[in-house]
Design an enzyme around this catalytic site. Structure first.
Site, short mmCIF file in Angstrom:
data_model
loop_
_atom_site.label_atom_id
_atom_site.label_comp_id
_atom_site.label_asym_id
_atom_site.label_seq_id
_atom_site.Cartn_x
_atom_site.Cartn_y
_atom_site.Cartn_z
CG ASP A 184 -1.69 44.05 6.72
OD1 ASP A 184 -1.54 42.58 6.08
OD2 ASP A 184 -0.31 44.32 6.19
CD GLU A 268 -4.51 40.14 4.39
OE1 GLU A 268 -3.90 41.00 3.08
OE2 GLU A 268 -3.75 39.87 4.82
CB CYS A 338 -1.49 55.51 -9.18
SG CYS A 338 -0.28 54.54 -9.12
CG ASP A 364 3.11 45.82 8.08
OD1 ASP A 364 3.32 45.19 7.28
OD2 ASP A 364 4.10 45.61 9.03
ZN LIG Z 1 0.60 54.56 -7.22
#
Ligand SMILES: [Zn+2]
Length: 381
Positions: A184, A268, A338, A364
């Site tokens: 990144d 990216e 998650c 980052d």
């Molecule tokens: Zn989460």
């Protein structure tokens, strides 16, 4: 596999040689600027652009004319080469696949003096023969690998240099490592790796900027083309060269290190050009946050991400690795724990905190891990 490399050395020149070198560079600059001017006019009037086939014909006519017969003093190959590169520059700037290429610019006597021989030159150990110019020796500090394809002679900050471009065929290499890494890039940190490694930025330009501004002001006070003006100009060019060299050194070290340790690098696909588009806006639509944006622009250009990516790409090609560019969508907003996606996850520029599960980490680092994850998914497809 064929690979191209360039080897640059400082040329040993005497005062009597340099006038001839400047003359060659001047003629090449002249034909470049003249053809560029007429093409600019063509673009403005919505006419066709003249490419090499046409411009080389113009060149023949100019040489026969009384007005431009001085072009005959220069060897024809560097002149033709200059027109070929102009044609290439026009093709590249209209090519949508190359967003970083800009419209060709006029060459300035104080900024660029160079010319290229595509053939006819000879290289013998530390000596080079240039047609119509004779033999020159150069400071050979490393051996030249491969077959010389062309040589470029250029002038910078008081010295002449030779760059020898070679081509060689090598067996397809196999990368020594098997790992994959996500990177990144950012403003606060130059780059953050999904391994947790952080590369601090080199804000050399920022530090030297004030110095440069001061020297520029001194230049503005001097009488144009006076001796004092010329000395000041050289001083500024040396400072520019110093900044450029430090930047290139930094980028080389960072890219070599990453390329050595990882077979697959995921980045990216940032359009640097879009990010750094002029903050000024147009005449009737003034850009927003001009000041803030131009500050950001300076950092973006200063960082040299475009150059960094190019270095990673060719270094990976040489070592048998690869570079994968992915769509940057949501890479800074997705939770690692998650997978919840929300822009509220990013509380500040530096901190990531998931609004759903409470996972928190350096923003980052989260970005780099997400980039790696997207890379894995893309490769699996
Ligand atoms: Zn989460």
């Amino acid at each position: 596999m064929k690979i191209q490399k360039a080897f640059k050395f400082r040329l040993n020149t005497k005062r009597k040689d340099t006038s001839k070198l400047f003359q060659f560079a001047g003629c090449c600059r002249f034909v470049w600027n003249k053809c560029l001017a007429s093409n600019k006019l063509a673009v403005k009037n919505k006419q066709k652009i003249a490419y090499y086939q046409e411009t080389s014909f113009w060149l023949t006519l100019w040489k026969q004319s009384e007005e431009y017969k001085f072009l005959k003093d220069c060897h024809s190959q560097p002149l033709q080469q200059s027109l070929k590169s102009l044609g290439r520059a026009f093709k590249d700037c209209f090519d949508k696949k190359q967003p970083l290429k800009k419209f060709p610019r006029f060459k300035n006597k104080y900024k660029s003096s160079s010319f290229t021989f595509p053939q006819g030159f000879k290289i013998n150990n530390n000596q080079v023969y240039l047609p119509k110019l004779g033999w020159f020796s150069f400071r050979k500090h490393r051996s030249i690998q491969g077959n010389p394809k062309n040589v470029t002679i250029s002038y910078k900050s008081g010295h002449w240099y030779i760059s020898i471009q070679t081509e060689q065929t090598v067996a397809t290499p196999i990368h020594q490592s098997k790992t994959m890494v996500g990177i990144d890039v950012g403003i606060a940190n130059f780059a953050t790796l999904s391994t947790g490694e952080v590369i601090k930025p080199l804000n050399q330009f920022r530090k030297l900027e004030n110095k440069l501004a001061r020297e520029q002001r001194t230049l503005a006070r001097r009488k144009k083309l006076s001796n004092g003006w010329k000395n000041q100009k050289t001083k500024i060019q040396r400072l520019h060269a110093f900044i450029a060299n430090s930047k290139s050194d930094f980028l080389h070290k960072a890219s070599t290190n990453i390329s050595k340790n990882h077979a697959m690098i995921v980045l990216e696909d940032l359009k640097v050009r879009n990010l750094s588009k002029s903050a000024k806006g147009t005449a009737d639509n003034h850009g927003k946050n001009v000041k803030a944006k131009s500050g950001l622009n300076k950092s973006i250009l200063d960082q040299g991400w475009g150059m960094f990516r190019q270095m990673l790409e060719y270094k990976q090609r040489w070592s048998g690795g690869d570079v994968l560019a992915i769509n940057p969508r949501n890479t800074s907003r997705t939770c690692l724990s998650c997978s919840h996606v929300s822009k509220d996850n990013r509380t500040t520029q530096a901190k990531f905190e998931c609004v759903s599960c409470g996972y928190s980490a350096n923003a980052d680092y989260v970005g780099a891990c997400n980039i790696l994850r997207v890379g894995h998914t893309q490769l699996a497809c």
